[in-house]
Scaffold this active site. Structure first.
Site, PDB file in Angstrom:
ATOM      1  N   PRO A  70       4.507   6.683  -3.428  1.00 54.69           N
ATOM      2  CA  PRO A  70       3.379   5.931  -2.871  1.00 54.69           C
ATOM      3  C   PRO A  70       3.816   4.541  -2.410  1.00 54.69           C
ATOM      4  O   PRO A  70       4.720   3.936  -3.009  1.00 54.69           O
ATOM      5  CB  PRO A  70       2.404   5.823  -4.046  1.00 54.69           C
ATOM      6  CG  PRO A  70       2.782   6.921  -4.967  1.00 54.69           C
ATOM      7  CD  PRO A  70       4.258   7.090  -4.823  1.00 54.69           C
ATOM      8  N   HIS A  71       3.191   4.060  -1.361  1.00 56.72           N
ATOM      9  CA  HIS A  71       3.501   2.731  -0.816  1.00 56.72           C
ATOM     10  C   HIS A  71       2.873   1.685  -1.739  1.00 56.72           C
ATOM     11  O   HIS A  71       1.723   1.268  -1.562  1.00 56.72           O
ATOM     12  CB  HIS A  71       2.937   2.625   0.603  1.00 56.72           C
ATOM     13  CG  HIS A  71       3.251   1.333   1.287  1.00 56.72           C
ATOM     14  ND1 HIS A  71       4.384   1.146   2.058  1.00 56.72           N
ATOM     15  CD2 HIS A  71       2.574   0.159   1.333  1.00 56.72           C
ATOM     16  CE1 HIS A  71       4.371  -0.076   2.551  1.00 56.72           C
ATOM     17  NE2 HIS A  71       3.288  -0.704   2.115  1.00 56.72           N
ATOM     18  N   HIS A  72       3.629   1.275  -2.747  1.00 52.19           N
ATOM     19  CA  HIS A  72       3.088   0.371  -3.765  1.00 52.19           C
ATOM     20  C   HIS A  72       4.242  -0.423  -4.370  1.00 52.19           C
ATOM     21  O   HIS A  72       5.180   0.147  -4.923  1.00 52.19           O
ATOM     22  CB  HIS A  72       2.379   1.177  -4.853  1.00 52.19           C
ATOM     23  CG  HIS A  72       1.589   0.346  -5.807  1.00 52.19           C
ATOM     24  ND1 HIS A  72       2.152  -0.304  -6.884  1.00 52.19           N
ATOM     25  CD2 HIS A  72       0.255   0.047  -5.834  1.00 52.19           C
ATOM     26  CE1 HIS A  72       1.216  -0.961  -7.544  1.00 52.19           C
ATOM     27  NE2 HIS A  72       0.051  -0.762  -6.930  1.00 52.19           N
TER      28      HIS A  72
END
EC number: 3.2.1.4
Length: 481
Positions: A401-403
């Site tokens: 995830p883009h995190h």
């Protein structure tokens, strides 16, 4: 995948684990916390962060939530997130309690509500954003290491933001009115404080109209507001529910713009939410089914017909695999809010022994619930990719995830500072994120049910608080019919 009527997936396969999904969706909010973490913090890879927020203005703006995979606190979507969390409590308190998650839900609510109350630091002054939306995205850094600017941005009488002020009023009014902070186990003094803030903010918003990004230009590129009529109507309805005062009832009845038939409910467009609440009050006999009230009920029911694939398609079409699809950027945010309205209105119709009607079509409440279930099941893994789009749920879910915080080493395991440059190395790794951000719902697959699990794919892979908040009530409802 086998489908029943209108593209709804059949229930031949085993049902997803709703109980785990509910538990982990609440863990996600702990991963998004800003400020000094409490002793009850369960997400241990996070640490304290942004402890000087507000210092540049001499106010305490610590706490609240980071909105998505970055480290800025955006007040507009945060207030909407808190409102949706609270709406789940209002509609599904007993079900959340039966699942053993009411306490964690109230903790998530209070973490956001406390911040919003602090953000209303002075009369006619509301702090909206903390951080810089331009420099922060350019730096892949843990929240615990932030060294990008943490400037606080506010709206006031000369630099208005009636949209964000009214949205914050809605959140605080709902917090004050809900069973979350009233009753024998509540905090009545806290509830009164929130209600006082909500009333003042609504009046402030009415008296000083203007979109907040015109007062805070840096917000224009991130959470730009389209109008303020929806937030004002949304706040008026919640304040009427909270107080029963005639001034709010009159505002609803005399609203110049009640939205028409909308495409979706989200952080920028609250008309569907306001319409759904008015429809509930009509079904309960608390508002007359005429004039603006009847118009709003008709609008939200037309919206739901579109969602159910009986309308003109403006609220999305089903993908080949059965997902409601509206947009390429974080599509699931629109799916979770639509399912919340759908299942909530279904319950209100059932209580009134009514059905959803539009033209010559009549749909029973059970059919609305069935469609909502199909969408939740899709999110939790019953889809062509056989992937759960809620992280940590099921056997297969997104690993990248883009995190920022999830992808970088935990502050607990690596207490040394990780700079922007060093962080970029982690961003470009092809390996899974180092920390599992349980309960996060990513943006979701495309219109052909394809998902690219790549950290750089922020359109599909970035989770957000306002995507997860609505699904709490939906899952609680499906878990305990």
């Amino acid at each position: 995948m086998v489908f029943g009527n209108h593209g709804v997936p059949s229930r031949q396969a085993a049902q997803p684990d709703y109980a785990t999904a509910l538990t982990k969706s609440l863990l996600y909010f702990e991963a998004q916390r800003s400020g000094r973490l409490p002793p009850t913090q369960r997400v241990q890879w996070r640490g304290d962060s942004a402890l000087k927020d507000g210092a540049d203005h001499g106010v305490d703006l610590t706490g609240g939530y980071y909105d998505s995979g970055d480290n800025v606190k955006f007040g507009f979507p945060m207030a909407f997130t808190v409102t949706m969390l609270l709406w789940s409590v209002v509609e599904h308190r007993d079900r959340l309690a039966a699942a053993g998650e009411l306490g964690h839900t109230l903790q998530a609510v209070r973490w956001g509500a406390d911040y919003l109350a602090k953000a209303y630091a002075h009369p006619d002054v509301l702090y909206v954003n903390v951080g810089d939306g331009n420099s922060d995205p350019a730096c892949w850094e843990r929240p615990e290491d932030m060294d990008t600017p943490r400037r606080a941005h506010m709206v006031n009488a000369t630099h208005p933001g009636s949209d964000v002020a009214a949205e914050t009023a809605a959140a605080l009014a709902l917090a004050a009115a809900s069973v979350a902070f009233t009753g024998p186990h509540g905090d009545p003094r806290y509830a009164l404080t929130l209600l006082k803030h909500a009333k003042h903010l609504f009046q402030f918003a009415k008296n000083h109209r203007g979109l907040y990004q015109n007062s805070i230009p840096s917000a224009r590129s991130f959470y730009s507001s389209s109008r303020d009529e929806d937030e004002l109507l949304w706040a008026a309805v919640w304040l009427y529910i909270a107080t029963g005062h005639q001034e709010y009832k009159a505002y609803i009845a005399g609203a110049n713009n009640v939205g028409g038939v909308r495409q979706s409910l989200g952080w920028d467009d609250k008309f569907v939410g306001a319409q759904a609440l008015v429809a509930k009050l009509i079904l309960q006999g608390k508002l007359p089914n005429n004039g603006r009230h009847a118009e709003m009920r008709s609008n939200v029911e037309s919206f739901l017909f579109n969602v159910l694939q009986h309308g003109d398609g403006r609220s999305g079409r089903l993908t080949p695999g059965g997902m409601l699809y509206l947009q390429p950027w974080s599509n699931l945010q629109d799916v979770t809010t639509a399912m919340f309205v759908l299942i909530t209105h279904a319950d209100h119709l059932a209580a009134a022994k009514a059905s959803l009607q539009c033209g010559g079509v009549r749909l029973p409440p059970a059919q609305l619930v069935s469609f909502a279930r199909s969408q939740v099941d899709y999110i939790l893994g019953k889809n062509p990719m056989k992937m759960s789009y809620m992280v940590g749920v099921g056997k297969r879910y997104p690993l990248q995830p883009h995190h920022r915080g999830a992808s970088l080493p935990s502050i607990r395991k690596y207490p040394g500072k990780i700079s922007c440059g060093k962080g970029a190395e982690y961003f470009h790794r092809s390996a899974p994120n180092l920390n599992v951000i349980d309960g996060a719902i990513v943006g979701g697959p495309d219109n052909n049910d394809h998902y690219d699990d790549s950290r750089g794919n922020y359109q599909q892979g970035e989770p957000s608080t306002y995507t997860v908040a609505p699904i709490l009530g939906v899952i609680a409802r499906l878990l305990h019919n």
